[in-house]
Scaffold this motif. Structure first.
Motif, PDB file in Angstrom:
ATOM      1  N   PRO A  65       4.836 -24.758  -4.134  1.00 52.98           N
ATOM      2  CA  PRO A  65       3.592 -25.388  -4.552  1.00 52.98           C
ATOM      3  C   PRO A  65       2.428 -24.417  -4.378  1.00 52.98           C
ATOM      4  CG  PRO A  65       4.737 -26.683  -2.852  1.00 52.98           C
ATOM      5  CD  PRO A  65       5.393 -25.356  -2.913  1.00 52.98           C
ATOM      6  N   ARG A  66       1.498 -24.419  -5.285  1.00 49.84           N
ATOM      7  CA  ARG A  66       0.317 -23.571  -5.125  1.00 49.84           C
ATOM      8  C   ARG A  66      -0.805 -24.124  -5.977  1.00 49.84           C
ATOM      9  NH1 ARG A  66      -0.011 -19.707  -8.840  1.00 49.84           N
ATOM     10  NH2 ARG A  66      -0.989 -18.314  -7.360  1.00 49.84           N
TER      11      ARG A  66
ATOM     12  N   GLU B 284      10.460 -15.880  -8.260  1.00 51.64           N
ATOM     13  CA  GLU B 284      10.860 -16.776  -7.184  1.00 51.64           C
ATOM     14  C   GLU B 284       9.749 -17.769  -6.848  1.00 51.64           C
ATOM     15  OE1 GLU B 284      13.786 -16.614  -5.530  1.00 51.64           O
ATOM     16  OE2 GLU B 284      13.364 -18.093  -3.980  1.00 51.64           O
TER      17      GLU B 284
ATOM     18  N   HIS C 151       0.796 -24.319 -13.989  1.00 51.35           N
ATOM     19  CA  HIS C 151       2.259 -24.315 -13.874  1.00 51.35           C
ATOM     20  C   HIS C 151       2.696 -23.798 -12.521  1.00 51.35           C
ATOM     21  CE1 HIS C 151       2.242 -25.053 -18.127  1.00 51.35           C
ATOM     22  NE2 HIS C 151       1.462 -24.006 -18.294  1.00 51.35           N
ATOM     23  N   LYS C 152       3.605 -24.538 -11.914  1.00 50.88           N
ATOM     24  CA  LYS C 152       4.139 -24.090 -10.632  1.00 50.88           C
ATOM     25  C   LYS C 152       5.537 -24.638 -10.461  1.00 50.88           C
ATOM     26  CE  LYS C 152       1.108 -27.638 -10.059  1.00 50.88           C
ATOM     27  NZ  LYS C 152      -0.329 -27.835 -10.102  1.00 50.88           N
ATOM     28  N   PHE C 153       6.256 -24.031  -9.533  1.00 49.56           N
ATOM     29  CA  PHE C 153       7.606 -24.486  -9.246  1.00 49.56           C
ATOM     30  C   PHE C 153       7.586 -25.499  -8.114  1.00 49.56           C
ATOM     31  CE2 PHE C 153       9.271 -20.165 -10.746  1.00 49.56           C
ATOM     32  CZ  PHE C 153       9.476 -20.650 -12.016  1.00 49.56           C
ATOM     33  N   THR C 154       8.564 -26.369  -8.123  1.00 51.56           N
ATOM     34  CA  THR C 154       8.703 -27.338  -7.046  1.00 51.56           C
ATOM     35  C   THR C 154       8.867 -26.631  -5.703  1.00 51.56           C
ATOM     36  OG1 THR C 154       9.789 -28.827  -8.577  1.00 51.56           O
ATOM     37  CG2 THR C 154      10.071 -29.284  -6.242  1.00 51.56           C
ATOM     38  N   ARG C 155       9.610 -25.522  -5.716  1.00 50.82           N
ATOM     39  CA  ARG C 155       9.891 -24.851  -4.450  1.00 50.82           C
ATOM     40  C   ARG C 155       8.693 -24.068  -3.915  1.00 50.82           C
ATOM     41  NH1 ARG C 155      13.256 -21.832  -8.210  1.00 50.82           N
ATOM     42  NH2 ARG C 155      11.987 -20.145  -8.997  1.00 50.82           N
TER      43      ARG C 155
END
Lengths: 160, 255, 409
Positions: free
Chosen positions: B179-180, B72, B173-177
Motif C-alpha cells: 500500500p502507498r 515488487e 495504482h498500487k499493489f495489495t502487498r
C-alpha cells in the motif's frame, strides 16, 4: 458528589435512545454484500456477520498493528482479505474497487456517513497480492476464466 | 491443504520463467493464491536481516535489482503528474533503490553499486521522527508505519543516504502487498512481506542472482554460519558513512 | 515613579478594518494555497526528495524564532529589571504568542498529512527533538499568556518576576530546540555542528526585536502616541548589538567548518561557487541583512530617525529570511557526501539528484502559505492591541524614564 452521579445518570439516560438508535441502525442494515463478489458465494464472513457489522473497524485496526509491527500476515482480519473477498466484478470479470460508489465498503459507509482514508493507500481491488510479479496482462476472456476458477481454488489466506 | 499450497506454489514458481502465458498460467498467477502461509507469531530479534553488496560483481548497465524492486513494490505504477517536468519528476518520484556509479578521484576507476535504505542499527530517521512512525522492527528492518506518519519529512533530512522518498502525488495504482499513498514517507523495507511469508530473499537480491551476477547476498546478520555472515567473513567490506557509527545492515565490498 | 497607562489602539475604524481586511485577504489566500498543495500533493511545490523542506519552512522557522526573540523586551524589563522597558512588556508578550501561532500554522499546513496532526499531539517519540519542540511551543504559549496576565492584573503582580524569569529560560530552551532541529542532523554537512543552536538564539534576539520594533513604531505612529528618543535609542542599540552577534556567530560557524577539512567543499559551495545560495548569503544575509542595518543603526543622524530605524528593521527581517534560505535550502541542495574520494557519475535516474547540487525554485503556493502565516501573526497582534490594553499611552522620555520624570516633577 451525589449530585454529579445524578447528573451523569440523567445524561446517560438521555443518551440511551440515541445509542440504541445507532446500534439498531447498524443491525438493521445489511445486504451490502455485492452479488458479483466472492463473498456472495459463501455463507459466512471471517467472523459472525453480526460481529462484523459492529466491530470490523476494531478487528482491522488490531490486525494493522500486528502486521506492521509484528510482521504477522495473512490472518483472517487482514485488509487485503476484506478487499479480496468483497470486491465485486463487472461483466468482463474485472474487479470493481470496493471503495467505488455502491460497492461494498463504500455503500455502507456512505449510508453511515463515514469517510475512510484507508484507500488512499490500500488497493481497492485484489491486485498484486502475491509477491514478485504483477500478473501479466490477460485477455478479458482469460480474466473471466481466472475469476471463475478462482472461486473453486483453495484460498491461502482466509481458509483456516 | 498444505500440500495443495505447495504444489500450487511450485507451479507458480516454475511458470514465472515461462514466456508463454496461457489460461493455465493465469490460474497460477491468480491474485488470491499467496504461496506460503504468513507469519503467525510476531517477529523477534532472533534475526537481523542485512545484505552484502559486492561492487565488483555489480555490472555496468544492469538495473535488474532496481527493476525488480519497482515491480515488487508497485513503484513501476507511478505516474508523472500532468504538467510536471521529467527532470523534477525524477527527483520527486519514489525511489527505494538506485544504481550509483562512482569514479575514484585518483585512479579514475569506476565503481557501481545499488544504494537503498541501509537499515542502520541506530537509525537517525527513527531518532528524529516526532510520532514514532519511523521505526525499527524487531528483526532490524527500518520502516515507516504509514498509519501514523504525518509527512513532516524530518526523517529525510536526517537520513545520510537519501534513502527515503516522500510521496508527492496522489497514488492511483498500487499493489495489495505494498500500500502507498500521498503525503507519507516510504523507503526500502527489505521486502518485509516476503520475509513474513517465509521467503528468504528480497526482490533485488533474487533478480541480481537471476542475471548471474550474484552481487547481492541477502541474509541474517545474527546467524553465525549463515550465508551472509560467511560472505562477510570472506570479503573485506565496509559501511557507507562508517564515520557516523550507525552500524548499517547493508555492507559493501570493494568500495 | 509615574504610573504607566495602557490604552486600546485608537486608530480610526476605517483604517483598522481596512488593515484587518487586507490581512484577512492574505490569510485567505494562504489558506487556499495550503488547500491547493494538500489536494494535489507536494508535487505542485518546488520541493523534492532532495530539498524536502522548502519555503514554508523558511517562514515557519523565521516566525518561530522571531516569536521567542520578541519576548526579549519583556524579559529585559522583568528579569533584568530595566524600568525603561517595562511599558513595552505587554506588546512583547502578545507579539511573541502571535508570531508563534503564525509560524506553527505554516509548519502544520505544510505536512504531508495535516489531518493527522492529532497523532503528532498524542503520540510522542521522546528521542526526537521535534517532539520536544511541540512541548516547548505549547508551553511557551501557555507561559506567555500567564506572563501577560501578571503584567496586566494586579493580582498577578507578585508572580510577574518568577514567571518572567521562567519564560525567559523557556524561550532560550525553545530557540535552542529550534536550532537543534538542524543541529542534530549528522548526515548533512551544513548542520553537523553544535554552534547552530547558539547562533539560532542570537538570531532570534535580532529578528524578534526587529519585528517588535517595526510593530511598535507602526502602531504608535498610527494613533499618534509619542515614542521618545530615549526608548528608540535603547532599542536600536540593542538591535545593533544582536546583529553584530549574528555576524560574529556566522564567522565562527564558517571558521569551524573551514577548520574541519572534510567540510571544505561545502564551504566553497556556500561562500563562492553556490550561485544563488552564494548570492543570497553575501548580498541577503551579510550585506543587506546585517551590514546595511548596522550602518544605519550606528549612524549618528540616521539612527535618530524613526523611518530609517524602521528601514533597518525591515532589512534585518529580509536578511533573516535570506539567512533561513541559506541555512535551510542551501544546505539541502548541497549533495550528501557519501563516498569520500569519489565523484558521483550517476545516481539513479537522470534527474534524481545525488552528487550534484539539487535545484529548488520556490513555488507560488509555498510563498503564499508562508505569507499567510505571517499575516495570521499580524492579524492576532492588530486585534489584540485594538481590543485589549497592550500599548502604553506614551513612550515619551518623561513617561518612561524615572530619572527624567523625577527631574521634571
Amino acid at each position: 458528589m451525589a449530585k454529579a452521579v445524578v447528573t451523569w445518570g440523567i445524561v446517560s439516560l438521555m443518551l440511551m435512545p440515541l445509542l440504541y438508535g445507532t446500534l439498531a441502525q447498524a443491525e438493521a442494515i445489511g445486504g451490502f454484500v455485492v452479488p458479483t463478489s466472492k463473498a456472495a458465494q459463501l455463507d459466512r464472513c471471517v467472523e459472525p456477520t453480526e460481529a462484523m457489522r459492529r466491530y470490523h473497524m476494531d478487528l482491522i485496526r488490531h490486525q494493522r498493528d500486528t502486521t506492521v509491527y509484528g510482521g504477522i500476515r495473512g490472518t483472517k482480519h487482514s485488509m487485503s482479505g476484506c478487499v479480496d473477498c468483497h470486491a465485486g466484478h463487472d461483466a468482463s470479470g474485472e474487479p470493481i474497487p470496493v471503495a467505488a460508489p455502491g460497492q461494498f465498503c463504500q455503500a455502507c459507509h456512505h449510508y453511515a456517513a463515514i469517510k475512510l482514508n484507508c484507500f488512499d493507500c490500500h488497493a481497492t481491488v485484489p491486485k498484486g497480492e502475491a509477491w514478485n510479479q504483477e500478473p501479466e496482462p490477460t485477455a478479458p476472456e482469460a480474466n473471466w476464466m481466472m475469476n471463475l476458477l478462482d472461486l473453486h481454488l483453495p484460498r491461502g489466506r482466509v481458509t483456516p | 491443504m498444505k500440500q495443495d499450497h505447495d504444489t500450487i506454489d511450485q507451479g507458480r514458481r516454475a511458470l514465472l520463467g515461462a514466456a508463454a502465458v496461457g489460461a493455465a498460467a493465469t490460474v497460477g498467477f491468480s491474485s488470491t493464491i499467496v504461496s506460503a502461509e504468513g507469519r503467525k507469531t510476531p517477529v523477534t530479534a532472533e534475526h537481523r536481516w542485512g545484505m552484502l553488496i559486492d561492487t565488483s560483481k555489480c555490472a555496468d548497465g544492469c538495473t535488474a535489482c532496481v527493476d525488480a524492486c519497482e515491480l515488487e513494490n508497485g513503484l513501476n505504477l507511478q505516474e508523472r503528474p500532468h504538467g510536471l517536468s521529467q527532470q523534477k519528476w525524477d527527483d520527486q518520484r519514489s525511489t527505494w533503490i538506485r544504481k550509483v556509479r562512482l569514479q575514484d578521484n585518483l585512479s579514475g576507476q569506476i565503481t557501481q553499486l545499488p544504494l537503498m535504505c541501509q537499515h542502520c542499527e541506530k537509525p537517525p530517521c527513527v531518532d528524529v521522527c516526532p510520532t514514532g512512525a519511523s521505526f525499527k522492527r524487531a528483526d532490524g528492518i527500518v520502516m515507516v508505519d504509514r498509519h501514523i506518519c504525518i509527512g513532516c519529512r524530518y526523517c529525510m533530512m536526517a537520513c545520510p543516504y537519501k534513502a527515503r522518498s516522500f510521496i508527492h502525488e496522489p497514488v492511483e495504482h498500487k499493489f495489495t502487498r505494498a500500500p502507498r499513498g500521498k503525503g507519507c514517507v516510504e523507503s526500502c523495507n527489505l521486502c518485509a512481506h516476503r520475509l513474513d511469508h517465509g521467503e528468504n530473499n528480497t526482490a533485488c537480491a533474487e533478480a541480481c542472482a537471476q542475471t548471474g551476477h550474484q552481487a547481492i547476498t541477502f541474509g541474517d546478520l545474527n546467524h553465525a554460519n549463515g550465508k551472509l555472515r560467511q560472505a562477510l567473513k570472506a570479503t573485506k567490506n565496509r559501511q557507507i558513512r562508517e564515520d557516523l557509527k550507525l552500524n548499517t545492515g547493508v555492507r559493501y565490498a570493494g568500495l | 515613579m509615574k504610573r504607566i497607562v495602557y490604552r486600546e489602539w485608537l486608530i480610526e475604524p476605517e483604517r483598522y478594518w481596512g488593515l484587518l481586511a487586507i490581512l484577512g485577504g492574505v490569510i485567505a489566500i494562504g489558506g487556499l494555497a495550503a488547500l491547493y498543495m494538500e489536494h494535489h500533493g507536494h508535487w505542485v511545490t518546488g520541493m523534492s526528495n532532495s530539498v524536502v523542506w522548502g519555503t514554508p519552512h523558511i517562514f515557519a522557522v523565521f516566525l518561530i524564532i522571531a516569536a521567542s526573540g520578541a519576548l526579549n523586551v519583556a524579559s529585559i524589563g522583568t528579569v533584568f529589571n530595566r524600568t525603561v522597558y517595562k511599558p513595552l512588556g505587554r506588546l512583547s508578550g502578545l507579539l511573541a504568542a502571535a508570531l508563534l501561532v503564525g509560524g506553527l500554522l505554516v509548519l502544520v499546513l505544510d505536512l504531508g498529512r495535516p489531518e493527522r496532526l492529532i497523532v503528532a499531539l498524542t503520540t510522542y517519540n521522546f528521542s526526537s527533538i521535534f517532539s520536544w519542540n511541540i512541548f516547548l511551543y505549547t508551553g511557551f504559549l501557555a507561559l506567555v499568556i500567564g506572563y501577560l496576565w501578571t503584567m496586566a492584573d494586579r493580582k498577578g503582580q507578585p508572580f510577574n518576576r518568577p514567571i518572567g524569569m521562567f519564560a525567559f529560560l523557556w524561550r532560550l530552551a525553545l530557540t535552542t530546540g529550534t536550532g537543534s532541529i538542524f543541529g542534530f542532523l549528522v548526515g548533512r554537512q551544513a548542520y553537523d555542528t553544535a554552534i547552530l543552536a547558539p547562533m539560532f538564539v542570537v538570531m532570534s534576539f535580532a529578528y524578534g526585536l526587529a519585528v517588535y520594533m517595526l510593530v511598535l513604531i507602526y502602531s504608535c505612529t498610527a494613533d499618534g502616541r509619542p515614542i521618545g528618543p530615549l526608548i528608540l535609542r535603547r532599542l536600536k542599540n540593542l538591535l545593533a548589538l544582536f546583529i553584530a552577534g549574528i555576524l560574529y556567530f556566522t564567522l565562527v560557524y564558517h571558521l569551524t567548518k573551514l577548520y574541519g577539512a572534510k567540510y571544505d567543499a561545502f564551504e566553497h559551495f556556500l561562500l563562492l561557487g553556490g550561485g544563488t545560495y552564494t548570492l543570497v548569503f553575501w548580498l541577503g544575509w551579510i550585506v543587506l541583512g546585517s551590514l546595511a542595518p548596522l550602518g544605519i543603526l550606528y549612524h549618528p543622524e540616521l539612527s535618530k530617525d524613526r523611518d530609517w530605524v524602521s528601514a533597518a528593521c525591515g532589512l534585518i527581517i529580509f536578511g533573516g529570511l535570506a539567512a533561513m534560505y541559506v541555512i535551510i535550502i542551501g544546505s539541502q541542495a548541497y549533495p550528501l557526501e557519501m563516498f569520500p574520494g569519489h565523484r558521483v557519475l550517476e545516481f539513479g535516474a537522470a534527474g534524481d539528484v545525488g552528487g550534484r547540487v539539487a535545484s529548488y525554485a520556490p513555488s507560488i503556493p509555498e510563498l503564499l502559505l508562508g505569507l499567510g502565516g505571517t499575516a495570521v501573526a499580524l492579524f492576532i497582534t492588530a486585534v489584540g492591541i485594538r481590543v485589549l490594553q497592550f500599548l502604553p499611552e506614551s513612550l515619551a522620555d518623561r513617561d518612561v524614564d524615572p530619572h527624567i520624570a523625577a527631574k521634571s516633577a
